[in-house]
Design a protein around this motif. Structure first.
Motif: not given
Length: 254
Positions: A8-10, A38-42, A120-121, A102-106
């Motif tokens: 998914a993408s942040l 951003d850390d909160q969003g991840r 890793e981005e 970065g913007d990537v979460v898996g």
């Protein structure tokens, strides 16, 4: 061994007003205590994506997925999240691993083994000359320096995600020196070549590179999944962004 990998993408979840409702009280408190947006969003996206993936497997809503986090050293609620199902449950052997960059979460999910996932981005700023001597074995460092300078960052990230996935799968993280774990060079299939601390690891651990496209015109994020207790892997990629977007909308998904 079959492993499902959800991405998914942040960027697609920043307006996810409904996602905090999927978290349990411990997760919600940790989410609210994180200072950087951003850390909160991840953290939020990792928790939500885990719950969505596991909820599909268990046949329950994401908010009903029973998770627990217990640190093995201090007993605090910040250890690796695990599925809290009774002994003897058909889901007692389910394991999952969360990663972000970065913007990537898996999230990787497996049944009957233990999984580690790392991403890793590729475009992230990285001082390879500083980190490589600490992270790589002598042989890995020599192989890295054989690459043209323009290729060294991506080559390092490939080796690093393989190492990190293995360390996660075996539950040791960075408590052991990563230099002592030696993996194959980027041009070869992922495998453990040498690890004096875990001499049986090459025989009971399977790996696969699972890179993910992060957006039009952007280089793929470099990722690896490792499973302890398997000799071969079948990887099933899942669209986590679509799933998260459904739960992030103003109305519940069907």
């Amino acid at each position: 061994m079959s492993v499902g990998v959800w991405w998914a993408s942040l960027r697609d979840a920043r307006a996810a007003a409904r996602l905090p409702a999927l978290l349990d009280p411990v997760e919600r408190a940790r989410h609210e205590a994180i200072a950087r947006a951003d850390d909160q969003g991840r953290f939020l996206l990792g928790c939500a994506l885990s719950r969505i993936a596991l909820g599909e497997l268990l046949g329950v809503s994401p908010a009903e997925v029973p998770l627990r986090r217990v640190c093995p050293r201090c007993g605090g609620p910040h250890g690796k999240p695990r599925l809290a199902v009774p002994h003897g449950s058909p889901f007692a052997g389910v394991d999952f691993s969360v990663t972000h960059s970065g913007d990537v979460v898996g999230v990787a999910v497996v049944h009957g083994a233990v999984v580690g996932l790392d991403v890793e981005e590729a475009g992230a700023a990285l001082d390879v000359d500083t980190v490589a001597p600490v992270a790589l074995s002598d042989a890995e460092f020599a192989a890295l320096n054989a690459h043209p300078p323009a290729e060294r960052t991506s080559a390092f990230l490939r080796v690093w995600t393989r190492k990190e996935a293995v360390l996660k799968a075996l539950g040791v993280g960075l408590t052991v020196p990563p230099r002592r774990l030696e993996v194959s060079v980027p041009t070869r299939p992922p495998t453990v070549l040498a690890w004096p601390d875990r001499p049986t690891a090459p025989r009971d651990l399977a790996m696969a590179d699972v890179d993910v496209v992060t957006g039009p015109g952007r280089p793929p994020a470099i990722a690896t999944v490792a499973v302890a207790g398997a000799t071969a892997l079948r990887v099933h990629h899942r669209d986590g962004t679509a799933a998260v977007t459904a739960y992030a909308g103003s109305t519940p998904p069907p």
